[in-house]
Design a protein around this motif. Sequence first.
Motif, PDB file in Angstrom:
ATOM      1  N   THR A   1       0.813  -1.224   0.000  1.00  0.00           N
ATOM      2  CA  THR A   1       0.000   0.000   0.000  1.00  0.00           C
ATOM      3  C   THR A   1       0.841   1.267   0.000  1.00  0.00           C
ATOM      4  O   THR A   1       0.327   2.356  -0.270  1.00  0.00           O
ATOM      5  N   GLY A   2       2.123   1.152   0.332  1.00  0.00           N
ATOM      6  CA  GLY A   2       3.009   2.310   0.280  1.00  0.00           C
ATOM      7  C   GLY A   2       2.928   3.244   1.463  1.00  0.00           C
ATOM      8  O   GLY A   2       3.484   4.346   1.427  1.00  0.00           O
ATOM      9  N   ILE A   3       2.240   2.838   2.543  1.00  0.00           N
ATOM     10  CA  ILE A   3       2.105   3.717   3.714  1.00  0.00           C
ATOM     11  C   ILE A   3       2.788   3.081   4.918  1.00  0.00           C
ATOM     12  O   ILE A   3       2.364   2.029   5.401  1.00  0.00           O
ATOM     13  N   PHE A   4       3.837   3.736   5.418  1.00  0.00           N
ATOM     14  CA  PHE A   4       4.524   3.258   6.607  1.00  0.00           C
ATOM     15  C   PHE A   4       3.783   3.713   7.860  1.00  0.00           C
ATOM     16  O   PHE A   4       3.086   4.734   7.839  1.00  0.00           O
TER      17      PHE A   4
ATOM     18  N   ASN B   1      -9.741  -4.075   9.981  1.00  0.00           N
ATOM     19  CA  ASN B   1      -8.848  -3.354  10.881  1.00  0.00           C
ATOM     20  C   ASN B   1      -8.366  -2.049  10.241  1.00  0.00           C
ATOM     21  O   ASN B   1      -8.081  -1.996   9.048  1.00  0.00           O
ATOM     22  N   SER B   2      -8.271  -1.008  11.065  1.00  0.00           N
ATOM     23  CA  SER B   2      -7.827   0.288  10.550  1.00  0.00           C
ATOM     24  C   SER B   2      -6.415   0.225   9.987  1.00  0.00           C
ATOM     25  O   SER B   2      -6.030   1.062   9.166  1.00  0.00           O
ATOM     26  N   PHE B   3      -5.627  -0.762  10.422  1.00  0.00           N
ATOM     27  CA  PHE B   3      -4.284  -0.934   9.875  1.00  0.00           C
ATOM     28  C   PHE B   3      -4.352  -1.216   8.373  1.00  0.00           C
ATOM     29  O   PHE B   3      -3.471  -0.806   7.614  1.00  0.00           O
ATOM     30  N   VAL B   4      -5.419  -1.893   7.947  1.00  0.00           N
ATOM     31  CA  VAL B   4      -5.630  -2.170   6.529  1.00  0.00           C
ATOM     32  C   VAL B   4      -6.444  -1.059   5.877  1.00  0.00           C
ATOM     33  O   VAL B   4      -6.054  -0.501   4.847  1.00  0.00           O
ATOM     34  N   MET B   5      -7.583  -0.709   6.491  1.00  0.00           N
ATOM     35  CA  MET B   5      -8.490   0.260   5.885  1.00  0.00           C
ATOM     36  C   MET B   5      -7.859   1.640   5.760  1.00  0.00           C
ATOM     37  O   MET B   5      -8.224   2.427   4.878  1.00  0.00           O
TER      38      MET B   5
ATOM     39  N   GLY C   1      -7.951   8.765  -0.308  1.00  0.00           N
ATOM     40  CA  GLY C   1      -7.804   9.815   0.703  1.00  0.00           C
ATOM     41  C   GLY C   1      -6.712   9.546   1.720  1.00  0.00           C
ATOM     42  O   GLY C   1      -6.401  10.425   2.527  1.00  0.00           O
ATOM     43  N   ASN C   2      -6.136   8.361   1.716  1.00  0.00           N
ATOM     44  CA  ASN C   2      -5.024   8.057   2.625  1.00  0.00           C
ATOM     45  C   ASN C   2      -3.740   8.589   2.001  1.00  0.00           C
ATOM     46  O   ASN C   2      -3.247   8.058   1.005  1.00  0.00           O
ATOM     47  N   ALA C   3      -3.209   9.655   2.577  1.00  0.00           N
ATOM     48  CA  ALA C   3      -2.060  10.352   1.996  1.00  0.00           C
ATOM     49  C   ALA C   3      -0.897   9.395   1.739  1.00  0.00           C
ATOM     50  O   ALA C   3      -0.450   8.695   2.642  1.00  0.00           O
ATOM     51  N   GLY C   4      -0.456   9.394   0.496  1.00  0.00           N
ATOM     52  CA  GLY C   4       0.704   8.578   0.138  1.00  0.00           C
ATOM     53  C   GLY C   4       0.382   7.158  -0.256  1.00  0.00           C
ATOM     54  O   GLY C   4       1.288   6.392  -0.590  1.00  0.00           O
ATOM     55  N   SER C   5      -0.891   6.785  -0.228  1.00  0.00           N
ATOM     56  CA  SER C   5      -1.232   5.398  -0.554  1.00  0.00           C
ATOM     57  C   SER C   5      -0.937   5.119  -2.030  1.00  0.00           C
ATOM     58  O   SER C   5      -0.938   6.013  -2.880  1.00  0.00           O
TER      59      SER C   5
ATOM     60  N   ALA D   1     -10.522   0.993  -7.870  1.00  0.00           N
ATOM     61  CA  ALA D   1      -9.131   0.831  -7.433  1.00  0.00           C
ATOM     62  C   ALA D   1      -9.056   0.513  -5.945  1.00  0.00           C
ATOM     63  O   ALA D   1      -8.294  -0.368  -5.519  1.00  0.00           O
ATOM     64  N   GLU D   2      -9.843   1.229  -5.141  1.00  0.00           N
ATOM     65  CA  GLU D   2      -9.834   0.998  -3.694  1.00  0.00           C
ATOM     66  C   GLU D   2     -10.348  -0.403  -3.367  1.00  0.00           C
ATOM     67  O   GLU D   2      -9.772  -1.105  -2.524  1.00  0.00           O
ATOM     68  N   SER D   3     -11.425  -0.776  -4.033  1.00  0.00           N
ATOM     69  CA  SER D   3     -12.005  -2.106  -3.783  1.00  0.00           C
ATOM     70  C   SER D   3     -11.044  -3.210  -4.204  1.00  0.00           C
ATOM     71  O   SER D   3     -10.914  -4.230  -3.511  1.00  0.00           O
TER      72      SER D   3
END
Length: 296
Positions: free
Chosen positions: A133-136, A213-217, A223-227, A279-281
């Motif tokens: 996902t590209g988000i640390f 889990n919010s760790f995934v969602m 809208g998740n910056a950097g995703s 894309a999100e789905s």
Amino acid sequence: IEVNRQALARLITADPQFSRAIVNYIWENLMVEALVSPSNTFDPARLDPNAQLPDGWTMQPANPQLLEALATDFKQKGFDLRQLIALITKSSAYQLSSRYPGEWKLEYVPYYARKYTRRLSAEEIHDAIVKATGIFPTMAFNGGASLPGYVMTDDANVEKSRILWAMQLPEPVEPRTNGTARAFLDSFLRGDRDQKLRVNDASILQSLNLMNNSFVMGRIHKGNAGSYVARLLADTTLTNEQIITKLYLSTLSRRPTADEITKILPYFGTTAATKQSGAESLQWVLLNKVDFIFNY
């Protein structure tokens, strides 16, 4: 004290059994079935492939020559774990398919005639999601600014270091400063080193965490910056088929089949909103596929 520790380290590493044990544990972790199994039941009298055993005795390792060769190489390379892992994963044995062309028999297990399916460990699943996902992970400590990584603290609760990957966590009770990530990791039964053994059993909680889990969602939306989804949607030169392919490569490390592309394309629609939803789905679906959490 330090001199004594160095002397003890030299004694331990000089014993051939040290290299054998390490090699066997790493082999088991990557190949599922250890060369000596169970991996903590070595019989020193039945390890040497050149030894003449008494009548009725058999060699303990599935492949004693291979165990000795790997152990010797491991010692000669300065006990380099990275080199050992690279050596095993580049082998034809590791790269075999999990499908066996013919009737599979239990007697074939010691020959490693096929790849044995393995569920990723808790830390591997965590890091695979981060990578795909590209988000640390980011977090603040003691009221400071939110920075990338998990905070490692000492007994006085003073920040000592930050790490980006769960595979860098020093022990299974970490990260102590991030309850969400810790609960996610614990659901994959990583144990605690003392009373709970690490196991690869499945559970409903694992599936629920991957789905909700919010760790995934918190990593799959535009809208998740950097995703990765946000970056793909921002590139207006990409076609829907190219976005699908890039998500497959990032998440499952393979290209989608023609049949998969045909089934997925209609969900992308023709508008920006449907393209985003598609894309999100798709990112969510791929993270929840069996392919994602199993090495096979």
